[in-house]
Design a protein around this motif. Structure first.
Motif, PDB file in Angstrom:
ATOM      1  N   GLY A 119       2.194  -0.873  -3.384  1.00 17.67           N
ATOM      2  CA  GLY A 119       1.618  -1.609  -4.483  1.00 17.67           C
ATOM      3  C   GLY A 119       0.679  -1.075  -5.355  1.00 17.67           C
ATOM      4  O   GLY A 119       0.959  -0.999  -6.728  1.00 17.67           O
ATOM      5  N   LYS A 120      -0.278  -0.412  -4.708  1.00 19.73           N
ATOM      6  CA  LYS A 120      -1.228   0.154  -5.738  1.00 19.73           C
ATOM      7  C   LYS A 120      -0.863   1.420  -6.610  1.00 19.73           C
ATOM      8  O   LYS A 120      -1.193   1.250  -7.695  1.00 19.73           O
ATOM      9  CB  LYS A 120      -2.303   0.790  -4.856  1.00 19.73           C
ATOM     10  CG  LYS A 120      -3.487   1.208  -5.422  1.00 19.73           C
ATOM     11  CD  LYS A 120      -4.898   0.980  -4.510  1.00 19.73           C
ATOM     12  CE  LYS A 120      -5.249  -0.621  -4.906  1.00 19.73           C
ATOM     13  NZ  LYS A 120      -6.146  -1.050  -3.830  1.00 19.73           N
ATOM     14  N   GLY A 121       0.084   2.065  -6.041  1.00 18.70           N
ATOM     15  CA  GLY A 121       0.757   3.203  -6.816  1.00 18.70           C
ATOM     16  C   GLY A 121       1.291   2.454  -8.040  1.00 18.70           C
ATOM     17  O   GLY A 121       1.363   3.132  -9.028  1.00 18.70           O
ATOM     18  N   LEU A 122       2.432   1.580  -7.704  1.00 23.03           N
ATOM     19  CA  LEU A 122       2.883   0.987  -8.835  1.00 23.03           C
ATOM     20  C   LEU A 122       2.047   0.418  -9.908  1.00 23.03           C
ATOM     21  O   LEU A 122       2.203   0.284 -11.228  1.00 23.03           O
ATOM     22  CB  LEU A 122       3.886   0.021  -8.318  1.00 23.03           C
ATOM     23  CG  LEU A 122       5.138   0.476  -7.447  1.00 23.03           C
ATOM     24  CD1 LEU A 122       5.853  -0.723  -6.905  1.00 23.03           C
ATOM     25  CD2 LEU A 122       6.081   1.267  -8.447  1.00 23.03           C
TER      26      LEU A 122
ATOM     27  N   MET B 122      -0.502  -7.074 -16.936  1.00 24.93           N
ATOM     28  CA  MET B 122       0.793  -6.619 -16.478  1.00 24.93           C
ATOM     29  C   MET B 122       0.761  -5.610 -15.366  1.00 24.93           C
ATOM     30  O   MET B 122       1.767  -5.530 -14.711  1.00 24.93           O
ATOM     31  CB  MET B 122       1.410  -5.654 -17.661  1.00 24.93           C
ATOM     32  CG  MET B 122       1.603  -6.459 -19.136  1.00 24.93           C
ATOM     33  SD  MET B 122       3.178  -7.612 -18.414  1.00 24.93           S
ATOM     34  CE  MET B 122       2.564  -9.133 -19.078  1.00 24.93           C
ATOM     35  N   PRO B 123      -0.102  -4.927 -15.009  1.00 21.12           N
ATOM     36  CA  PRO B 123      -0.259  -4.112 -13.798  1.00 21.12           C
ATOM     37  C   PRO B 123      -0.069  -4.800 -12.578  1.00 21.12           C
ATOM     38  O   PRO B 123       0.239  -4.101 -11.663  1.00 21.12           O
ATOM     39  CB  PRO B 123      -1.810  -3.314 -13.924  1.00 21.12           C
ATOM     40  CG  PRO B 123      -2.006  -3.294 -15.402  1.00 21.12           C
ATOM     41  CD  PRO B 123      -1.554  -4.641 -15.915  1.00 21.12           C
ATOM     42  N   PHE B 124      -0.192  -6.126 -12.579  1.00 23.53           N
ATOM     43  CA  PHE B 124      -0.045  -6.704 -11.527  1.00 23.53           C
ATOM     44  C   PHE B 124       1.290  -7.602 -11.275  1.00 23.53           C
ATOM     45  O   PHE B 124       1.787  -7.934 -10.205  1.00 23.53           O
ATOM     46  CB  PHE B 124      -0.899  -7.920 -11.574  1.00 23.53           C
ATOM     47  CG  PHE B 124      -2.516  -7.556 -11.531  1.00 23.53           C
ATOM     48  CD1 PHE B 124      -3.050  -6.915 -10.245  1.00 23.53           C
ATOM     49  CD2 PHE B 124      -3.210  -7.631 -12.563  1.00 23.53           C
ATOM     50  CE1 PHE B 124      -4.291  -6.485 -10.380  1.00 23.53           C
ATOM     51  CE2 PHE B 124      -4.609  -7.203 -12.598  1.00 23.53           C
ATOM     52  CZ  PHE B 124      -5.336  -6.847 -11.637  1.00 23.53           C
ATOM     53  N   LEU B 125       2.105  -6.989 -12.044  1.00 23.60           N
ATOM     54  CA  LEU B 125       3.538  -7.568 -12.043  1.00 23.60           C
ATOM     55  C   LEU B 125       4.174  -6.865 -10.889  1.00 23.60           C
ATOM     56  O   LEU B 125       4.896  -7.585 -10.038  1.00 23.60           O
ATOM     57  CB  LEU B 125       4.337  -7.550 -13.244  1.00 23.60           C
ATOM     58  CG  LEU B 125       5.996  -7.677 -13.349  1.00 23.60           C
ATOM     59  CD1 LEU B 125       6.116  -9.075 -13.259  1.00 23.60           C
ATOM     60  CD2 LEU B 125       6.301  -7.251 -14.936  1.00 23.60           C
ATOM     61  N   PRO B 126       4.111  -5.589 -10.685  1.00 17.98           N
ATOM     62  CA  PRO B 126       4.767  -5.126  -9.418  1.00 17.98           C
ATOM     63  C   PRO B 126       4.120  -5.447  -8.273  1.00 17.98           C
ATOM     64  O   PRO B 126       5.109  -5.826  -7.335  1.00 17.98           O
ATOM     65  CB  PRO B 126       4.398  -3.548  -9.514  1.00 17.98           C
ATOM     66  CG  PRO B 126       3.501  -3.510 -10.715  1.00 17.98           C
ATOM     67  CD  PRO B 126       3.524  -4.461 -11.557  1.00 17.98           C
TER      68      PRO B 126
END
Lengths: 79, 586
Positions: B231-234, B278-282
């Motif tokens: 998750g962190k990478g994405l 947006m970064p939290f979407l993945p």
């Protein structure tokens, strides 16, 4: 010899004689297939001893030990 | 023309609904994922409406969910009902079919999972079955899309008049099963049962000694995938994308010589707000991916089974497990999933404890603040928060057990569906649905909130532009609330405003913090590590968002409980935050 369903050993099968509990649970158990003469197998019990898993009419059903105690079964198929 | 789909839970009804309508919908193995009446229209014949009823075993409804389906079938009298059955458990499934026929409801029987029946070596004589029952029978495979056209064709040519004429004497359960056994003898040839793959999996997964270790491992994986390195990478990938777009946009705005206030609104207002989310979407998508895999595979029902006993100690039951687990995604569907629970008091307890399962929208706050204040081990900080929520729920459940709120524990009767490989289509559909939901919120509630907050922060009550926070409208209003939170170590305008905005949607918290403090300045909103820890604790526990409160009200039937949840949780949050702040040496 009549016993309650929860008295079966794991892997043991028996035939339902009657369901002795209050409505609406009684009605639900009958609708799910615990009608007199039905073959049920005690499949396994949960790691902490409750609920139980029974195999009946080709599917798996779980119910609490207390409710299983209301389902009377016997070794031989009733006439 | 209306077509209704009726059938037992786990018979593939929702999969059929999807292939009939192409609609966006969730499919699960948990008896009762279809908690709402889902409607759609046929792909080929848009004038025909299709209704997906909640799964039911019998017209003698046992759960609130089954009542919905029964009431529809008996009182709305649809022109045609597709009674879909899992052909691998035909015997039990035909019980509902007989009930429908007795009532004179126009039925076409859809035998689903016929591919599995064939693999087993069983033979179902559909012509014989049809003549025994007196209704058309169609073999289908909903997941492979086989036999769907024929099913539609048959359903559209049903004659309701004929069916009404066929109405029969109503039987009791024993008589119905006698009749079913007779039909089975005539129309079905069953091979001797061997151990199925499902049995073999269960032998390990439900083994007395292995069950809990396997369960713990699966749960760890469910949380590690979104919050661990994947998750962190994405998330980092997404962050760099957003930053790229933002740089490009601000250059472009300057080149187009757009006025300064509009630049401010777009870059500092909307982009800082919506873009920061947006970064939290993945992360959220990965969480929902795990939940839907658990559901569709059939493992979730097993979890409920092994968790029944421990949950009883908290005044809940095995049936509470799925709503509680779904609560880690979003409280709204989780609360709705309690409709498959029979006991009213258990259901109420489950609804009230579900918001303590930290929802996906709060995740951004944790990851953001954890990496800022606990750089050594942010993952552990997040785990502590989730565990804290669960522990509190357990404590409260235990405390209320036996009181009028909780009451004696009722029965837990549930089918354990066979394991089935989740289909990519169903899982992707459910994820697309979640992504759509997230984006819709980001570009409606959160976009609007970001714009409004930017406006309130940038102008005084006399609509004069200002750069000082204290003089702005926002600063003055938030100033009233700041003293309440000062003892907790986050008595700053940014922190308090973010909490207020979080009542609309929890995603707002991070976007508001970023908007008001800027990435570099976020740490200034709290008194050090202790203040930040107290803040995330408060976020974990305080009042559910408006959408969740509305869902609670709907499920429990009165605003009283929703209000109690809001106030009770906020009080609890204040108390726990204070304790955390003190313990951390603030």
């Amino acid at each position: 010899m009549r016993r309650a369903l929860n008295r079966l050993k794991i892997g043991e099968s028996a035939y339902v004689v009657q369901v002795k509990t209050e409505e609406p649970l009684r009605c639900r158990l009958l609708d799910l297939g615990f009608t007199p003469g039905t073959k049920v197998t005690l499949q396994r019990m949960a790691p902490l001893g409750d609920p139980l898993e029974v195999n009946m009419r080709g599917y798996l059903l779980t119910l609490n030990r207390r409710d299983a105690a209301a389902i009377m079964v016997q070794r031989s198929k009733p006439r | 023309m209306i077509l209704a789909l009726a059938g037992n839970p786990n018979c593939g009804k929702t999969t059929l609904f999807n292939s009939l309508t192409g609609a966006n919908q969730h499919v699960g193995n948990w008896p009762g994922v279809t908690v709402e009446q889902k409607r759609g229209t046929l792909v080929q014949r848009p004038e025909v409406e299709v209704i997906d009823l909640p799964g039911l075993y019998s017209l003698n409804a046992y759960t609130p969910e089954e009542e919905v389906a029964r009431d529809y079938l008996l009182h709305q009298r649809p022109q045609a009902v597709i009674n879909i059955v899992d052909a691998t458990v035909l015997e039990r499934s035909l019980f509902l079919t007989l009930q429908l026929l007795e009532r004179g409801i126009p039925v076409v029987l859809a035998l689903n999972m016929m591919d599995e029946v064939r693999t087993r070596g069983d033979v179902i004589d559909t012509a014989r079955l049809s003549s025994e029952l007196g209704v058309p029978v169609v073999s289908i495979s909903a997941r492979r899309g086989e036999g769907i056209d024929k099913l539609i064709d048959t359903a559209l040519h049903l004659s309701p008049v004929e069916c009404k004429a066929n109405r029969q004497q109503q039987m009791d359960a024993a008589m119905r099963y006698k009749r079913i056994e007779e039909i089975m003898r005539r129309a079905v040839k069953q091979k001797q049962r061997r151990r199925t793959i499902s049995d073999r999996i269960d032998a390990v997964v439900l083994h007395p000694l292995l069950a809990y270790p396997v369960f713990a491992l699966v749960m760890l994986l469910v949380f590690w995938l979104p919050f661990g390195s994947v998750g962190k990478g994405l998330q980092q990938l997404m962050t760099s994308c957003i930053e790229g777009i933002q740089t490009w946009l601000s250059v472009w705005l300057v080149r187009m010589s757009v006025s300064a206030w509009l630049q401010g609104l777009v870059i500092d207002g909307i982009f800082a707000g919506v873009g920061s989310l947006m970064p939290f979407l993945p992360v959220i998508l990965l969480l929902f991916l795990c939940l839907s895999l658990l559901e569709d595979s059939g493992y979730m029902a097993r979890c409920a089974w092994i968790m029944d006993r421990p949950l009883r100690a908290m005044g809940l039951a095995g049936g509470s497990f799925i709503p509680l687990l779904l609560g880690f995604g979003c409280t709204v569907p989780a609360v709705m999933a309690t409709r498959s629970m029979k006991d009213q008091r258990q259901r109420r307890m489950t609804v009230l404890l579900t918001p303590l399962m930290s929802c996906g929208a709060k995740t951004p706050v944790y990851t953001q603040l954890a990496s800022l204040f606990f750089p050594n081990n942010p993952f552990r900080a997040v785990v502590c928060l989730y565990a804290g929520g669960i522990a509190l729920a357990a404590g409260i459940g235990r405390f209320l057990r036996g009181t009028s709120v909780s009451g004696e524990s009722a029965s837990f009767v549930m089918e354990l569906p066979p394991y089935r490989l989740p289909t990519a289509g169903n899982v992707l559909r459910s994820m697309a649905h979640r992504a759509g939901d997230f984006m819709k919120r980001a570009f409606s509630v959160i976009l609007l909130a970001s714009a409004v907050i930017w406006f309130l922060r940038s102008f005084t009550f006399l609509i004069q532009p200002t750069t000082s926070m204290e003089g702005s409208m926002l600063g003055i209003v938030a100033g009233w609330f700041v003293p309440i939170f000062a003892p907790l170590g986050f008595g700053s305008m940014a922190a308090v405003t973010a909490l207020l905005c979080g009542l609309m949607a929890k995603e707002n918290i991070v976007s508001t913090l970023m908007l008001l403090a800027g990435s570099a300045g976020v740490s200034s909103a709290f008194s050090g590590q202790a203040g930040a820890a107290a803040y995330v604790t408060f976020v974990l526990l305080y009042s559910p968002c408006v959408a969740a409160l509305t869902a609670i009200r709907r499920e429990l039937g009165s605003w009283r409980w929703a209000l109690m949840a809001a106030l009770g949780q906020t009080g609890l949050a204040w108390l726990c935050s204070w304790i955390v702040f003190r313990l951390m040496g603030g």
